[in-house]
Write a protein that holds these residues in place. Structure first.
Motif, short mmCIF file in Angstrom:
data_model
loop_
_atom_site.label_atom_id
_atom_site.label_comp_id
_atom_site.label_asym_id
_atom_site.label_seq_id
_atom_site.Cartn_x
_atom_site.Cartn_y
_atom_site.Cartn_z
N ALA A 103 47.49 22.38 7.36
CA ALA A 103 47.72 21.01 8.08
C ALA A 103 49.21 20.18 7.41
O ALA A 103 50.23 20.03 8.85
CB ALA A 103 46.73 19.73 8.07
N VAL A 104 49.45 21.19 6.92
CA VAL A 104 51.30 20.40 6.49
C VAL A 104 51.76 21.14 6.74
O VAL A 104 52.66 20.60 7.58
CB VAL A 104 51.54 21.01 4.30
N VAL A 105 51.68 22.40 6.89
CA VAL A 105 53.08 23.24 7.99
C VAL A 105 52.52 23.07 9.66
O VAL A 105 53.71 22.77 9.76
CB VAL A 105 52.44 25.55 8.07
N VAL A 106 51.95 23.24 9.91
CA VAL A 106 51.62 22.32 11.31
C VAL A 106 52.20 20.78 11.47
O VAL A 106 53.32 20.54 12.91
CB VAL A 106 50.22 22.70 12.14
N GLY A 107 51.61 20.17 11.04
CA GLY A 107 52.55 18.85 11.08
C GLY A 107 54.30 19.24 10.73
O GLY A 107 54.68 18.66 11.57
N ILE A 108 54.27 19.27 10.10
CA ILE A 108 56.05 19.85 9.22
C ILE A 108 56.89 20.60 10.88
O ILE A 108 57.85 19.85 11.58
CB ILE A 108 56.73 20.67 8.41
N HIS A 109 56.02 20.96 11.32
CA HIS A 109 56.09 21.86 12.43
C HIS A 109 56.78 20.53 13.62
O HIS A 109 57.63 20.92 14.57
CB HIS A 109 55.64 23.09 12.57
N PHE A 110 55.57 20.11 13.60
CA PHE A 110 56.33 19.02 14.80
C PHE A 110 57.23 17.69 14.25
O PHE A 110 57.20 18.15 15.93
CB PHE A 110 54.85 17.76 14.77
N VAL A 111 57.18 17.85 12.90
CA VAL A 111 58.41 16.98 12.59
C VAL A 111 59.39 17.66 13.20
O VAL A 111 60.83 17.19 13.85
CB VAL A 111 58.34 16.98 11.77
N ALA A 112 59.48 18.92 13.08
CA ALA A 112 61.23 20.41 13.21
C ALA A 112 60.74 20.42 14.81
O ALA A 112 62.18 20.12 15.90
CB ALA A 112 60.97 21.36 13.21
N VAL A 124 54.96 11.89 15.45
CA VAL A 124 53.82 11.28 14.66
C VAL A 124 52.64 11.56 14.40
O VAL A 124 52.35 11.57 13.27
CB VAL A 124 53.31 9.83 16.14
N PRO A 125 52.51 12.56 15.11
CA PRO A 125 51.28 13.21 14.53
C PRO A 125 51.63 14.35 13.64
O PRO A 125 50.85 14.87 12.59
CB PRO A 125 50.71 14.43 15.46
N THR A 130 51.06 16.03 8.29
CA THR A 130 51.67 15.85 6.72
C THR A 130 51.15 15.70 5.34
O THR A 130 50.37 15.77 4.82
CB THR A 130 53.23 16.49 6.95
N ILE A 131 51.23 14.42 5.97
CA ILE A 131 50.37 13.66 5.07
C ILE A 131 49.06 13.83 4.32
O ILE A 131 48.10 14.08 3.35
CB ILE A 131 50.83 12.04 5.83
N LEU A 132 47.97 14.28 5.56
CA LEU A 132 46.85 14.40 5.18
C LEU A 132 46.43 15.82 4.71
O LEU A 132 45.81 16.12 4.21
CB LEU A 132 46.00 14.56 6.56
N GLY A 133 47.16 16.53 5.06
CA GLY A 133 47.68 18.12 4.56
C GLY A 133 48.25 17.74 3.08
O GLY A 133 47.29 18.38 2.02
N GLY A 134 49.14 17.08 2.56
CA GLY A 134 49.13 17.04 1.68
C GLY A 134 48.35 16.25 0.47
O GLY A 134 48.27 16.65 -0.19
N ILE A 135 47.31 14.93 0.88
CA ILE A 135 45.62 14.61 -0.16
C ILE A 135 45.38 15.61 0.20
O ILE A 135 44.80 15.92 -1.17
CB ILE A 135 45.51 13.53 0.96
N GLY A 136 45.02 16.53 0.93
CA GLY A 136 44.41 17.57 0.74
C GLY A 136 45.18 19.03 -0.35
O GLY A 136 43.52 18.61 -1.19
N LEU A 137 45.60 18.96 -0.86
CA LEU A 137 46.48 19.54 -1.22
C LEU A 137 45.75 18.80 -2.60
O LEU A 137 45.69 19.48 -3.64
CB LEU A 137 48.07 20.34 -1.28
N THR A 159 43.98 13.16 14.81
CA THR A 159 45.11 12.98 15.02
C THR A 159 45.48 13.47 16.18
O THR A 159 46.21 12.95 16.92
CB THR A 159 46.02 13.52 13.50
N LEU A 160 45.92 14.76 15.74
CA LEU A 160 45.93 15.69 17.19
C LEU A 160 45.24 15.16 18.95
O LEU A 160 46.45 14.61 19.97
CB LEU A 160 45.71 16.91 17.42
N LEU A 161 44.60 14.95 18.55
CA LEU A 161 43.53 14.51 19.55
C LEU A 161 44.20 13.09 20.60
O LEU A 161 44.42 13.08 21.27
CB LEU A 161 42.27 15.17 19.73
#
Length: 171
Positions: A103-112, A124-125, A130-137, A159-161
């Motif tokens: 989730a973190v990596v996919v989130g960051i790739h969207f931001v990139a 936005v997603p 990235t936040i949800l992934g960070g919380i999970g970590l 979120t993606l959907l």
């Protein structure tokens, strides 16, 4: 088909996969089934809206495409995913941490992709994931570890959907 529509379909498909793969315990059976059905319905809605919009005249779609920048981001994503898995393994992280890292990596790739496609909507997603992934970590090393797939997987997928459906409806 417009690049944004392709992106929405890729995101919706990935979001559905996130939900289907991660919905389960500690959710009860009814909530698991509801999350999975919701994901499939949101994917279907995104497909219908996308193909209906395919009949509209295409607007300027300069912000998008599978350019060198796109492939650079994807390559960085693959390296980060597999490198991160190795780090998590070395740290003896619980297996649930993997979905959080994804989730973190996919989130960051969207931001990139904001830089590549010059559109802010994709951030936005990306930020949410990235936040949800960070919380999970963070949760992975606590007694709440069983909830990591729900927080980082199911919620990221939804979120993606939801973002894909929202931005498709606005197009």
């Amino acid at each position: 088909m417009r690049h944004q529509a392709i992106g929405a379909l890729i995101g919706a498909t990935g979001g559905t996969a996130f939900v289907l793969a991660n919905a389960g315990a500690p959710l009860n059976g009814a909530l698991t089934t509801a999350a999975q059905i919701l994901a499939v319905l949101l994917l279907a809605a995104t497909l219908v809206m996308t193909f209906r919009q395919g009949k509209k005249p295409a607007t300027d779609d300069a912000a998008g495409g599978f350019t060198k920048g796109y492939w650079f981001v994807v390559l960085g994503e693959v390296v980060a995913l597999f490198g991160g898995f190795q780090v998590l393994r070395a740290l003896e992280a619980p297996v649930q941490a993997n979905v959080a890292w994804i989730a973190v990596v996919v989130g960051i790739h969207f931001v990139a992709f904001v830089l590549v496609w010059k559109t802010w909507t994709i951030a936005v997603p990306g930020v949410i994931m990235t936040i949800l992934g960070g919380i999970g970590l963070g949760m992975a090393w606590t007694s709440a570890v069983a909830w990591v797939p729900i927080v980082s997987g199911v919620l990221s997928g939804l979120t993606l959907l939801l973002c894909g459906l929202f931005f498709t409806a606005r197009a």
